[in-house]
Design an enzyme around this catalytic site. Structure first.
Site, PDB file in Angstrom:
ATOM      1  N   ARG A 103       1.054  -1.403   0.742  1.00 52.98           N
ATOM      2  CA  ARG A 103      -0.244   0.202   0.115  1.00 52.98           C
ATOM      3  C   ARG A 103       0.999   1.276  -0.018  1.00 52.98           C
ATOM      4  O   ARG A 103       1.496   1.302   0.866  1.00 52.98           O
ATOM      5  CB  ARG A 103      -1.186   0.343   1.052  1.00 52.98           C
ATOM      6  CG  ARG A 103      -2.345   1.212   0.943  1.00 52.98           C
ATOM      7  CD  ARG A 103      -3.091   0.923   1.980  1.00 52.98           C
ATOM      8  NE  ARG A 103      -3.153   0.763   3.468  1.00 52.98           N
ATOM      9  CZ  ARG A 103      -3.253   1.666   4.221  1.00 52.98           C
ATOM     10  NH1 ARG A 103      -4.509   2.357   3.877  1.00 52.98           N
ATOM     11  NH2 ARG A 103      -2.987   1.675   5.150  1.00 52.98           N
ATOM     12  N   ASP A 199      -2.078  -8.853  13.907  1.00 53.67           N
ATOM     13  CA  ASP A 199      -1.421  -8.585  13.692  1.00 53.67           C
ATOM     14  C   ASP A 199      -1.515 -10.595  12.863  1.00 53.67           C
ATOM     15  O   ASP A 199      -0.330 -11.294  13.212  1.00 53.67           O
ATOM     16  CB  ASP A 199      -0.258  -8.260  12.597  1.00 53.67           C
ATOM     17  CG  ASP A 199       0.058  -7.850  11.776  1.00 53.67           C
ATOM     18  OD1 ASP A 199       0.582  -9.124  10.962  1.00 53.67           O
ATOM     19  OD2 ASP A 199       0.244  -6.908  11.205  1.00 53.67           O
ATOM     20  N   ASP A 202       2.233 -11.637  11.099  1.00 49.76           N
ATOM     21  CA  ASP A 202       3.413 -11.249  12.611  1.00 49.76           C
ATOM     22  C   ASP A 202       2.814 -12.646  13.991  1.00 49.76           C
ATOM     23  O   ASP A 202       3.519 -12.868  13.714  1.00 49.76           O
ATOM     24  CB  ASP A 202       3.421 -10.094  13.776  1.00 49.76           C
ATOM     25  CG  ASP A 202       3.333  -8.730  12.965  1.00 49.76           C
ATOM     26  OD1 ASP A 202       4.606  -9.000  12.577  1.00 49.76           O
ATOM     27  OD2 ASP A 202       2.861  -7.946  12.824  1.00 49.76           O
TER      28      ASP A 202
END
Ligand code: URA
Length: 208
Positions: A103, A199, A202
């Site tokens: 992004r 996340d 993660d």
């Protein structure tokens, strides 16, 4: 919501609860992602076409079926990678195609940085894999790439979705079915799904 399919299966609900738990270690987290991906894919592929075939059993000939369509798995990097093994276990001859997007922090739009798709499509059905459908930006951009490649049947398989991501997908690609374990409440200001699981990259890769 039309074309959105949250699983009703108790096994999925049980496993997602374990996945959300902040005390679930990466090894167990990866195992759960694989298992949930397989269960959701089982549901998502219920409409795949088959051709009839015959098979010789030790006793006689039986009528059988063979999958007709060539299937491509397209994990969204990086968290989608953990779903591949679970789905591949069900359909070992599926092709896995990687499309890398990041992004742009200025425009907030997804930018493609990796795409080695050949000119002609080699599969007729693609399953996009991403555990978290958050803003929906990467999912929409991935469907854009696959449609340009010429794939006509595309499905999204995720684990947890925010309503914001579902709406963006439905605005841009309403014909793409969205298969999920669960729809959560909303995104927070940092783009995390609430209550979510944190996340997903993660937590799988131990980088949190
Ligand atoms: N990606 C994640 O891994 N988690 C979220 O909550 C949102 C996006």
């Amino acid at each position: 919501m039309a074309n959105v399919h949250p699983s009703q299966h108790p096994l999925v609900a049980h496993k997602v609860t374990l996945l959300r738990d902040q005390n679930t270690e990466p090894k167990k987290f990866r195992e759960l992602v694989r298992e949930i991906a397989a269960l959701l894919t089982y549901e998502a592929t219920a409409d795949l076409s088959t051709t009839t075939s015959q098979v010789q059993t030790p006793l006689e000939i039986a009528e059988g079926a063979q999958l007709k369509e060539k299937i491509g798995l397209v994990p969204i990097l990086r968290a989608g990678l953990g779903m591949v093994e679970g789905v591949w276990g069900l359909m070992p001859s599926a092709e896995v195609w990687h499309i890398g997007l990041y992004r742009d922090e200025r425009t907030l739009k997804p930018v493609e940085y990796y795409n080695k798709l050949p000119i002609e499509p080699t599969v007729s059905v693609c399953l996009i894999l991403d555990p978290m459908l958050a803003t929906g930006g990467s999912a929409v951009a991935t469907v854009d790439v696959l449609k340009r490649w010429g794939v006509r049947k595309i499905k999204f398989v995720g684990i947890i979705a925010a309503p914001e991501g579902i709406h963006l997908m439905q605005e841009h690609h309403p014909e793409v079915p969205i298969h999920l374990a669960v729809i959560d409440e909303r995104l927070n200001d940092s783009g995390y799904i609430l209550p979510g699981l944190g996340d997903a990259g993660d937590r799988q890769f131990g980088t949190g």
